[in-house]
Design an enzyme around this catalytic site. Structure first.
Site, PDB file in Angstrom:
ATOM      1  N   ARG A  72       1.000  -1.153   0.059  1.00 42.30           N
ATOM      2  CA  ARG A  72       0.063  -0.008   0.302  1.00 42.30           C
ATOM      3  C   ARG A  72       0.836   1.258   0.028  1.00 42.30           C
ATOM      4  NH1 ARG A  72      -2.798   2.060   4.332  1.00 42.30           N
ATOM      5  NH2 ARG A  72      -2.572   0.137   5.459  1.00 42.30           N
ATOM      6  N   TYR A 126     -15.413  15.284 -17.646  1.00 38.40           N
ATOM      7  CA  TYR A 126     -16.031  13.573 -17.415  1.00 38.40           C
ATOM      8  C   TYR A 126     -17.167  13.885 -16.600  1.00 38.40           C
ATOM      9  CZ  TYR A 126     -16.011   8.789 -15.801  1.00 38.40           C
ATOM     10  OH  TYR A 126     -16.646   7.595 -15.520  1.00 38.40           O
ATOM     11  N   ASP A 191      -6.930  17.647 -17.138  1.00 39.88           N
ATOM     12  CA  ASP A 191      -7.268  16.312 -17.503  1.00 39.88           C
ATOM     13  C   ASP A 191      -6.894  16.169 -18.724  1.00 39.88           C
ATOM     14  OD1 ASP A 191      -8.571  13.872 -18.292  1.00 39.88           O
ATOM     15  OD2 ASP A 191     -10.036  14.248 -16.746  1.00 39.88           O
ATOM     16  N   LYS A 216      -7.991   4.411 -20.307  1.00 34.76           N
ATOM     17  CA  LYS A 216      -8.245   4.789 -21.788  1.00 34.76           C
ATOM     18  C   LYS A 216      -7.066   4.426 -22.330  1.00 34.76           C
ATOM     19  CE  LYS A 216     -12.261   6.336 -19.854  1.00 34.76           C
ATOM     20  NZ  LYS A 216     -12.011   6.191 -18.384  1.00 34.76           N
TER      21      LYS A 216
END
Length: 399
Positions: A72, A126, A191, A216
């Site tokens: 982590r 988005y 973005d 993406k």
């Protein structure tokens, strides 16, 4: 992990960096493919030294020197992807997360932890990014504005200005350098999911934070989910601390796949962009199409508005897949008002240019003639407007 092992000896072209960044130490390790480290924990026989490393991380968020500590906190495979993406974006560092939304959440939490809870944002974004800001789920407050209104919207507690360019799903573009000047000392987040560093490197134009849904184009094959933030090392340290505390880590298998995806990113983006530009021109000349959106920067995304029922187009495709997401090697089409931007209030959607007749096409690597044949057949039931009828776009916006 020795970060110096990943240092590029000389400046290299983007295509070269895409293949080699994050892999410079492989020959020394005696391997050709990057190792995949699936460990969640690592042995340590010196508890005192481990304590010092953990204290150092708690103070700065810097990657621990030496062997990994816990999955982590950091992972060697994921670190390779982060190093490569940072180099492609021209950033000092990058921090990867389990998804693009986890990455955005971490950015907002870092700024909020500094008492800077106000965000200035430009629509469209988005849909889920819009929703996260609008609902204030993280205790943030948002002011929506157009690019010209950014300077006036900034307050003493503004921690971030956020834009997406080209925007999802209208492909609207903004001048990043002009926005940077309007932001003053407030960090500008761009973005860059649609453009990728192949077409645009926002940090070169003044952005301080670059966000990607790595699901993406960076992955590129529709089989991996992730998010990543490129930024300076100081901000990256804070992001790592949030990632450790909240658990939004990228799985090492995803890191492995994303690193592999970067190696073909320039080739994929350029090939798909050539087909997208071709399709945008054909759609613009089609009397069944009211308007075509295609960015000046190029890219593999095309949006278009039909005169008739967009749902019939979705139902009519056979080669193109009707599905959410984008950036895969295969072409996808979806109706934003029904899916990706359904979560945005109807009035806000429409004012941002997301009409009920807008379709978003993610162009893949299929032959352009096959793609056009599929689109033309799906459009066959659409009404045709003559040039003396309702106004229609005769060339793609942006071309």
């Amino acid at each position: 992990m020795d970060n110096a092992a990943f240092a590029a000896p000389v400046p290299r072209a983007l295509a070269t960096e895409a293949v080699h960044a994050g892999r410079e130490d492989l020959a020394e390790l005696g391997v050709h493919a990057p190792p995949l480290d699936l460990s969640t924990t690592y042995p340590s026989f010196d508890a005192a030294a481990e304590a010092e490393r953990i204290d150092a991380f708690a103070l700065t968020g810097a990657r621990p020197e030496g062997p990994p500590v816990y999955g982590r906190l950091d992972n060697p495979t994921t670190a390779r992807f982060e190093t490569a993406l940072a180099r492609l974006e021209g950033a000092e560092a990058a921090v990867a997360f389990a998804s693009g939304m986890a990455a955005l959440t971490a950015v907002l939490l870092v700024r909020a932890s500094m008492g800077l809870r106000h965000v200035v944002a430009v629509r469209p974004l988005y849909g889920c990014s819009d929703h996260l800001l609008e609902t204030g789920l993280l205790g943030t407050e948002v002011t929506w504005t157009d690019p010209a209104g950014i300077a006036d919207a900034i307050r003493p507690d503004t921690g971030l200005v956020m834009v997406e360019t080209p925007a999802n799903p209208t492909l609207a573009e903004v001048d990043i350098e002009a926005l940077r000047h309007a932001c003053g000392s407030v960090p500008l987040l761009v973005d860059n999911t649609f453009a990728t560093p192949v077409l645009q490197r926002p940090i070169r134009h003044g952005a301080r934070i670059v966000l990607h849904s790595a699901t993406k184009y960076l992955g590129g094959h529709g089989d991996v989910m992730g998010g990543v933030v490129a930024c300076d090392e100081e901000f990256a340290g804070r992001l790592r601390q949030v990632r450790f505390a909240t658990g939004g880590v990228l799985h090492p298998m995803a890191g492995y796949l994303l690193l592999r995806g970067l190696s073909t990113l320039p080739v994929r983006v350029r090939a798909a962009s050539a087909s997208a530009a071709d399709l945008a021109c054909r759609l613009a000349a089609d009397p069944r199409i009211a308007r075509v959106h295609y960015p000046r920067i190029g890219g593999a995304m095309v949006s278009f508005e039909v005169y008739g029922d967009p749902h019939r187009v979705i139902a009519g495709v056979r080669l193109i897949t009707p599905a959410v997401s984008l950036g895969s090697v295969d072409s996808l089409i979806q109706h934003p008002a029904s899916i990706s931007h359904r979560i945005v209030a109807e009035g806000d959607r429409r004012s941002a240019g997301v009409s009920d007749r807008l379709l978003r096409l993610s162009v893949g690597l299929e032959d352009v003639e096959d793609l056009w044949r599929d689109l033309a057949e799906a459009l066959s039931a659409q009404p045709v407007r003559t040039r003396t009828g309702a106004a229609r776009q005769t060339r793609p916006v942006g071309l």
